[in-house]
Design a protein around this motif. Sequence first.
Motif, PDB file in Angstrom:
ATOM      1  N   ALA A 173       0.834  -1.209   0.000  1.00 15.91           N
ATOM      2  CA  ALA A 173       0.000   0.000   0.000  1.00 15.91           C
ATOM      3  C   ALA A 173       0.869   1.259   0.000  1.00 15.91           C
ATOM      4  O   ALA A 173       0.527   2.252  -0.659  1.00 15.91           O
ATOM      5  CB  ALA A 173      -0.926   0.000   1.209  1.00 15.91           C
ATOM      6  N   ASP A 174       2.015   1.220   0.709  1.00 18.35           N
ATOM      7  CA  ASP A 174       2.932   2.359   0.706  1.00 18.35           C
ATOM      8  C   ASP A 174       3.500   2.602  -0.690  1.00 18.35           C
ATOM      9  O   ASP A 174       3.661   3.742  -1.123  1.00 18.35           O
ATOM     10  CB  ASP A 174       4.087   2.142   1.694  1.00 18.35           C
ATOM     11  CG  ASP A 174       3.641   2.146   3.142  1.00 18.35           C
ATOM     12  OD1 ASP A 174       2.597   2.760   3.442  1.00 18.35           O
ATOM     13  OD2 ASP A 174       4.339   1.534   3.969  1.00 18.35           O
ATOM     14  N   ILE A 175       3.818   1.517  -1.386  1.00 19.72           N
ATOM     15  CA  ILE A 175       4.361   1.634  -2.744  1.00 19.72           C
ATOM     16  C   ILE A 175       3.313   2.225  -3.683  1.00 19.72           C
ATOM     17  O   ILE A 175       3.601   3.150  -4.453  1.00 19.72           O
ATOM     18  CB  ILE A 175       4.854   0.262  -3.258  1.00 19.72           C
ATOM     19  CG1 ILE A 175       6.049  -0.208  -2.416  1.00 19.72           C
ATOM     20  CG2 ILE A 175       5.227   0.328  -4.741  1.00 19.72           C
ATOM     21  CD1 ILE A 175       6.494  -1.620  -2.677  1.00 19.72           C
ATOM     22  N   TYR A 176       2.075   1.714  -3.608  1.00 22.74           N
ATOM     23  CA  TYR A 176       1.012   2.255  -4.462  1.00 22.74           C
ATOM     24  C   TYR A 176       0.752   3.733  -4.157  1.00 22.74           C
ATOM     25  O   TYR A 176       0.569   4.545  -5.064  1.00 22.74           O
ATOM     26  CB  TYR A 176      -0.285   1.456  -4.291  1.00 22.74           C
ATOM     27  CG  TYR A 176      -0.232   0.059  -4.863  1.00 22.74           C
ATOM     28  CD1 TYR A 176       0.216  -0.166  -6.152  1.00 22.74           C
ATOM     29  CD2 TYR A 176      -0.635  -1.038  -4.115  1.00 22.74           C
ATOM     30  CE1 TYR A 176       0.271  -1.450  -6.680  1.00 22.74           C
ATOM     31  CE2 TYR A 176      -0.592  -2.319  -4.630  1.00 22.74           C
ATOM     32  CZ  TYR A 176      -0.137  -2.526  -5.916  1.00 22.74           C
ATOM     33  OH  TYR A 176      -0.088  -3.785  -6.438  1.00 22.74           O
ATOM     34  N   ALA A 177       0.755   4.091  -2.876  1.00 19.36           N
ATOM     35  CA  ALA A 177       0.521   5.492  -2.493  1.00 19.36           C
ATOM     36  C   ALA A 177       1.658   6.380  -2.997  1.00 19.36           C
ATOM     37  O   ALA A 177       1.420   7.508  -3.445  1.00 19.36           O
ATOM     38  CB  ALA A 177       0.392   5.605  -0.975  1.00 19.36           C
ATOM     39  N   ALA A 178       2.891   5.885  -2.941  1.00 21.20           N
ATOM     40  CA  ALA A 178       4.035   6.664  -3.422  1.00 21.20           C
ATOM     41  C   ALA A 178       3.939   6.884  -4.930  1.00 21.20           C
ATOM     42  O   ALA A 178       4.183   7.985  -5.418  1.00 21.20           O
ATOM     43  CB  ALA A 178       5.336   5.955  -3.066  1.00 21.20           C
ATOM     44  N   LEU A 179       3.581   5.853  -5.662  1.00 23.04           N
ATOM     45  CA  LEU A 179       3.417   6.004  -7.111  1.00 23.04           C
ATOM     46  C   LEU A 179       2.308   6.999  -7.425  1.00 23.04           C
ATOM     47  O   LEU A 179       2.437   7.833  -8.332  1.00 23.04           O
ATOM     48  CB  LEU A 179       3.107   4.652  -7.764  1.00 23.04           C
ATOM     49  CG  LEU A 179       4.275   3.675  -7.877  1.00 23.04           C
ATOM     50  CD1 LEU A 179       3.788   2.311  -8.352  1.00 23.04           C
ATOM     51  CD2 LEU A 179       5.339   4.215  -8.820  1.00 23.04           C
ATOM     52  N   ASP A 180       1.231   6.918  -6.675  1.00 27.77           N
ATOM     53  CA  ASP A 180       0.113   7.835  -6.914  1.00 27.77           C
ATOM     54  C   ASP A 180       0.490   9.282  -6.583  1.00 27.77           C
ATOM     55  O   ASP A 180      -0.027  10.210  -7.187  1.00 27.77           O
ATOM     56  CB  ASP A 180      -1.100   7.396  -6.097  1.00 27.77           C
ATOM     57  CG  ASP A 180      -2.366   8.103  -6.538  1.00 27.77           C
ATOM     58  OD1 ASP A 180      -2.628   8.139  -7.761  1.00 27.77           O
ATOM     59  OD2 ASP A 180      -3.085   8.624  -5.675  1.00 27.77           O
ATOM     60  N   SER A 181       1.418   9.472  -5.651  1.00 28.24           N
ATOM     61  CA  SER A 181       1.792  10.836  -5.255  1.00 28.24           C
ATOM     62  C   SER A 181       2.597  11.560  -6.328  1.00 28.24           C
ATOM     63  O   SER A 181       2.637  12.786  -6.331  1.00 28.24           O
ATOM     64  CB  SER A 181       2.579  10.812  -3.945  1.00 28.24           C
ATOM     65  OG  SER A 181       3.883  10.308  -4.148  1.00 28.24           O
ATOM     66  N   VAL A 182       3.248  10.825  -7.224  1.00 25.38           N
ATOM     67  CA  VAL A 182       4.029  11.473  -8.292  1.00 25.38           C
ATOM     68  C   VAL A 182       3.376  11.304  -9.663  1.00 25.38           C
ATOM     69  O   VAL A 182       3.894  11.792 -10.658  1.00 25.38           O
ATOM     70  CB  VAL A 182       5.480  10.938  -8.342  1.00 25.38           C
ATOM     71  CG1 VAL A 182       6.212  11.263  -7.064  1.00 25.38           C
ATOM     72  CG2 VAL A 182       5.528   9.464  -8.645  1.00 25.38           C
ATOM     73  N   ARG A 183       2.249  10.623  -9.707  1.00 27.17           N
ATOM     74  CA  ARG A 183       1.568  10.341 -10.972  1.00 27.17           C
ATOM     75  C   ARG A 183       0.966  11.613 -11.560  1.00 27.17           C
ATOM     76  O   ARG A 183       0.305  12.374 -10.873  1.00 27.17           O
ATOM     77  CB  ARG A 183       0.450   9.323 -10.716  1.00 27.17           C
ATOM     78  CG  ARG A 183      -0.395   8.971 -11.904  1.00 27.17           C
ATOM     79  CD  ARG A 183      -1.489   8.012 -11.507  1.00 27.17           C
ATOM     80  NE  ARG A 183      -2.415   8.569 -10.543  1.00 27.17           N
ATOM     81  CZ  ARG A 183      -3.480   9.294 -10.868  1.00 27.17           C
ATOM     82  NH1 ARG A 183      -3.755   9.559 -12.127  1.00 27.17           N
ATOM     83  NH2 ARG A 183      -4.281   9.760  -9.920  1.00 27.17           N
ATOM     84  N   PRO A 184       1.204  11.840 -12.858  1.00 26.80           N
ATOM     85  CA  PRO A 184       0.533  12.980 -13.491  1.00 26.80           C
ATOM     86  C   PRO A 184      -0.981  12.741 -13.542  1.00 26.80           C
ATOM     87  O   PRO A 184      -1.442  11.608 -13.574  1.00 26.80           O
ATOM     88  CB  PRO A 184       1.112  13.010 -14.905  1.00 26.80           C
ATOM     89  CG  PRO A 184       2.338  12.178 -14.854  1.00 26.80           C
ATOM     90  CD  PRO A 184       2.127  11.180 -13.763  1.00 26.80           C
ATOM     91  N   ILE A 185      -1.738  13.802 -13.586  1.00 26.04           N
ATOM     92  CA  ILE A 185      -3.205  13.699 -13.662  1.00 26.04           C
ATOM     93  C   ILE A 185      -3.572  13.018 -14.977  1.00 26.04           C
ATOM     94  O   ILE A 185      -2.965  13.251 -16.002  1.00 26.04           O
ATOM     95  CB  ILE A 185      -3.832  15.099 -13.578  1.00 26.04           C
ATOM     96  CG1 ILE A 185      -3.396  15.737 -12.311  1.00 26.04           C
ATOM     97  CG2 ILE A 185      -5.307  15.049 -13.801  1.00 26.04           C
ATOM     98  CD1 ILE A 185      -4.401  16.258 -11.389  1.00 26.04           C
ATOM     99  N   ASP A 186      -4.578  12.180 -14.956  1.00 30.29           N
ATOM    100  CA  ASP A 186      -5.079  11.454 -16.136  1.00 30.29           C
ATOM    101  C   ASP A 186      -4.086  10.455 -16.710  1.00 30.29           C
ATOM    102  O   ASP A 186      -4.186  10.083 -17.876  1.00 30.29           O
ATOM    103  CB  ASP A 186      -5.539  12.418 -17.241  1.00 30.29           C
ATOM    104  CG  ASP A 186      -6.830  13.110 -16.873  1.00 30.29           C
ATOM    105  OD1 ASP A 186      -7.535  12.600 -15.994  1.00 30.29           O
ATOM    106  OD2 ASP A 186      -7.122  14.173 -17.451  1.00 30.29           O
ATOM    107  N   VAL A 187      -3.096  10.035 -15.936  1.00 34.61           N
ATOM    108  CA  VAL A 187      -2.170   8.996 -16.372  1.00 34.61           C
ATOM    109  C   VAL A 187      -2.421   7.773 -15.510  1.00 34.61           C
ATOM    110  O   VAL A 187      -2.536   7.867 -14.301  1.00 34.61           O
ATOM    111  CB  VAL A 187      -0.710   9.450 -16.244  1.00 34.61           C
ATOM    112  CG1 VAL A 187       0.248   8.307 -16.483  1.00 34.61           C
ATOM    113  CG2 VAL A 187      -0.431  10.587 -17.222  1.00 34.61           C
ATOM    114  N   THR A 188      -2.536   6.641 -16.160  1.00 31.02           N
ATOM    115  CA  THR A 188      -2.733   5.375 -15.445  1.00 31.02           C
ATOM    116  C   THR A 188      -1.381   4.691 -15.304  1.00 31.02           C
ATOM    117  O   THR A 188      -0.670   4.525 -16.292  1.00 31.02           O
ATOM    118  CB  THR A 188      -3.703   4.455 -16.209  1.00 31.02           C
ATOM    119  OG1 THR A 188      -4.937   5.161 -16.398  1.00 31.02           O
ATOM    120  CG2 THR A 188      -3.946   3.172 -15.455  1.00 31.02           C
TER     121      THR A 188
END
Length: 195
Positions: A173-188
Amino acid sequence: MATGDQNDMLERLKFTLPPWFPDDSPVLDAVLYGWAAVWAYIYQLLAYVKLQTRILTATDGWLDLIAGDFFGAGLPRKTGQSDTSYRIAIISNIFRERATRNAITRICEDITGRTPIVIEQSRILDFGIYSGPTSFYGATARYGSQLLTTKYQCFVKVYRPLPGSQWDGISDADIYAALDSVRPIDVTIWAQLLN
């Protein structure tokens, strides 16, 4: 006698008195000593408040307030986390690169200690081309496509932290949250977690 302590404040109060007050009066000293205690407390309080106005010197719950101002509920203090550790986390997240391929790589390295593999479907260097210097034809490779309807996506192979390393204890969950924190908007970001 240190600047701002009770004795210092007593001397300052005595200095402001008119000359007709006696130099050695136990009753006057008792009254002034009480006021000196109040002023010493105010001086210490102001020094403490001044420290809380900057991230580099803030302590206790003030660091939590600073993190709340910048990140909302996105960067809570972990149970038992020291002020120094939390301050480093706040500063590194304020200045963290975001919304780039390099940002994904760096955040994975920061929280797992291992370099991920980032694959973008329309990036030639990730897939190669036919009859070119990066040709994968006839070899085991990946095949990309520019025909997909959702072009704004990437695939990331994230390696979990090695057991016993300083990053051990980082959850999926920490890894997923970290990826989501740097993810550009509208990018999967499609993440695959590997050991």
